[in-house]
Design a protein around this motif. Structure first.
Motif, PDB file in Angstrom:
ATOM      1  N   MET A 251       0.846  -1.180   0.000  1.00 51.16           N
ATOM      2  CA  MET A 251       0.000   0.000   0.000  1.00 51.16           C
ATOM      3  C   MET A 251       0.894   1.247   0.000  1.00 51.16           C
ATOM      4  N   ARG A 252       0.534   2.180  -0.835  1.00 48.71           N
ATOM      5  CA  ARG A 252       1.299   3.411  -0.956  1.00 48.71           C
ATOM      6  C   ARG A 252       0.689   4.470  -0.050  1.00 48.71           C
ATOM      7  N   ILE A 253       1.486   5.192   0.656  1.00 48.42           N
ATOM      8  CA  ILE A 253       0.991   6.235   1.560  1.00 48.42           C
ATOM      9  C   ILE A 253       1.221   7.588   0.896  1.00 48.42           C
ATOM     10  N   TYR A 254       0.164   8.385   0.783  1.00 47.91           N
ATOM     11  CA  TYR A 254       0.249   9.704   0.169  1.00 47.91           C
ATOM     12  C   TYR A 254       0.311  10.748   1.271  1.00 47.91           C
ATOM     13  N   LYS A 255       1.234  11.648   1.174  1.00 47.50           N
ATOM     14  CA  LYS A 255       1.405  12.705   2.162  1.00 47.50           C
ATOM     15  C   LYS A 255       0.643  13.963   1.776  1.00 47.50           C
ATOM     16  N   GLU A 256       0.273  14.041   0.489  1.00 45.84           N
ATOM     17  CA  GLU A 256      -0.481  15.215   0.030  1.00 45.84           C
ATOM     18  C   GLU A 256      -1.614  14.780  -0.880  1.00 45.84           C
ATOM     19  N   CYS A 257      -2.616  15.627  -0.989  1.00 41.41           N
ATOM     20  CA  CYS A 257      -3.791  15.359  -1.825  1.00 41.41           C
ATOM     21  C   CYS A 257      -3.351  15.181  -3.273  1.00 41.41           C
ATOM     22  N   ARG A 258      -3.873  14.160  -3.915  1.00 39.37           N
ATOM     23  CA  ARG A 258      -3.520  13.898  -5.318  1.00 39.37           C
ATOM     24  C   ARG A 258      -3.971  15.024  -6.248  1.00 39.37           C
ATOM     25  N   HIS A 259      -5.007  15.748  -5.858  1.00 38.26           N
ATOM     26  CA  HIS A 259      -5.536  16.786  -6.741  1.00 38.26           C
ATOM     27  C   HIS A 259      -4.951  18.169  -6.453  1.00 38.26           C
ATOM     28  N   CYS A 260      -5.055  18.623  -5.217  1.00 33.30           N
ATOM     29  CA  CYS A 260      -4.658  20.012  -4.920  1.00 33.30           C
ATOM     30  C   CYS A 260      -3.323  20.117  -4.202  1.00 33.30           C
ATOM     31  N   SER A 261      -2.722  18.989  -3.849  1.00 34.75           N
ATOM     32  CA  SER A 261      -1.410  18.921  -3.202  1.00 34.75           C
ATOM     33  C   SER A 261      -1.373  19.476  -1.776  1.00 34.75           C
ATOM     34  N   LYS A 262      -2.530  19.679  -1.155  1.00 35.53           N
ATOM     35  CA  LYS A 262      -2.551  20.096   0.258  1.00 35.53           C
ATOM     36  C   LYS A 262      -2.061  18.936   1.113  1.00 35.53           C
ATOM     37  N   GLU A 263      -1.478  19.270   2.260  1.00 36.35           N
ATOM     38  CA  GLU A 263      -1.036  18.238   3.191  1.00 36.35           C
ATOM     39  C   GLU A 263      -2.260  17.496   3.730  1.00 36.35           C
ATOM     40  N   LEU A 264      -2.162  16.157   3.772  1.00 38.40           N
ATOM     41  CA  LEU A 264      -3.278  15.351   4.251  1.00 38.40           C
ATOM     42  C   LEU A 264      -3.165  15.111   5.740  1.00 38.40           C
ATOM     43  N   ARG A 265      -4.308  15.137   6.387  1.00 36.38           N
ATOM     44  CA  ARG A 265      -4.379  14.838   7.822  1.00 36.38           C
ATOM     45  C   ARG A 265      -5.417  13.749   8.006  1.00 36.38           C
ATOM     46  N   GLY A 266      -5.160  12.873   8.950  1.00 38.21           N
ATOM     47  CA  GLY A 266      -6.108  11.801   9.216  1.00 38.21           C
ATOM     48  C   GLY A 266      -5.503  10.447   8.920  1.00 38.21           C
ATOM     49  N   ARG A 267      -6.277   9.586   8.306  1.00 39.43           N
ATOM     50  CA  ARG A 267      -5.846   8.218   8.028  1.00 39.43           C
ATOM     51  C   ARG A 267      -4.564   8.189   7.209  1.00 39.43           C
ATOM     52  N   THR A 268      -3.759   7.177   7.446  1.00 39.60           N
ATOM     53  CA  THR A 268      -2.474   7.079   6.737  1.00 39.60           C
ATOM     54  C   THR A 268      -2.647   6.710   5.268  1.00 39.60           C
ATOM     55  N   ASP A 269      -3.794   6.084   4.922  1.00 37.03           N
ATOM     56  CA  ASP A 269      -4.010   5.697   3.522  1.00 37.03           C
ATOM     57  C   ASP A 269      -4.887   6.700   2.769  1.00 37.03           C
ATOM     58  N   LYS A 270      -5.100   7.851   3.339  1.00 37.17           N
ATOM     59  CA  LYS A 270      -5.929   8.887   2.713  1.00 37.17           C
ATOM     60  C   LYS A 270      -5.235   9.415   1.445  1.00 37.17           C
TER      61      LYS A 270
END
Length: 126
Positions: free
Chosen positions: A1-20
């Motif tokens: 599973m790949r973990i994304y640190k930023e939103c795929r669309h707007c590149s904002k930093e993601l908070r919450g689940r690790t697989d978000k």
């Protein structure tokens, strides 16, 4: 599973689940829309879009119920006579092709190709 640190669309930093993968449903929808736009148009969409265009053109040029118009006028606007929904054969044996309630019959008069445009009438269904 790949973990994304930023939103795929707007590149904002993601908070919450690790697989978000997206920051909100709008970004997810926008991302999927962009991906789908890159795919070649599906066959169903091509047919549906052409039928809609044909209907729009026939409606625009047939204000009187029965009109004759040169074929090149319609063809220049993107009309494609190969796309129709049903047909009706009159007593003379002429076959009118219909795009929903708007019909057309290809004729050649004086060496010029024309279309006779009609609208669906109740007696045609009998």
């Amino acid at each position: 599973m790949r973990i994304y640190k930023e939103c795929r669309h707007c590149s904002k930093e993601l908070r919450g689940r690790t697989d978000k993968k997206f920051c909100d449903p709008q970004c997810k929808s926008a991302y999927q829309y962009q991906i789908e736009k890159q795919n070649p148009e599906r066959f169903y969409n091509k047919v549906d879009n052409q039928l809609k265009l044909n209907r729009k053109i026939l409606k625009e040029y047939n204000k009187g119920g029965k009109v004759t118009i040169r074929s090149n006028v319609l063809l220049k606007l993107g009309f494609d006579p190969n796309f129709f929904t049903h047909y009706w054969k009159n007593q003379k044996g002429e076959v009118y092709l219909f795009v929903y309630e708007y019909g057309f019959l290809k004729k050649t008069e004086n060496g010029k190709e024309k279309y006779v445009l009609v609208t669906w009438q109740d007696y045609m269904g009998k």
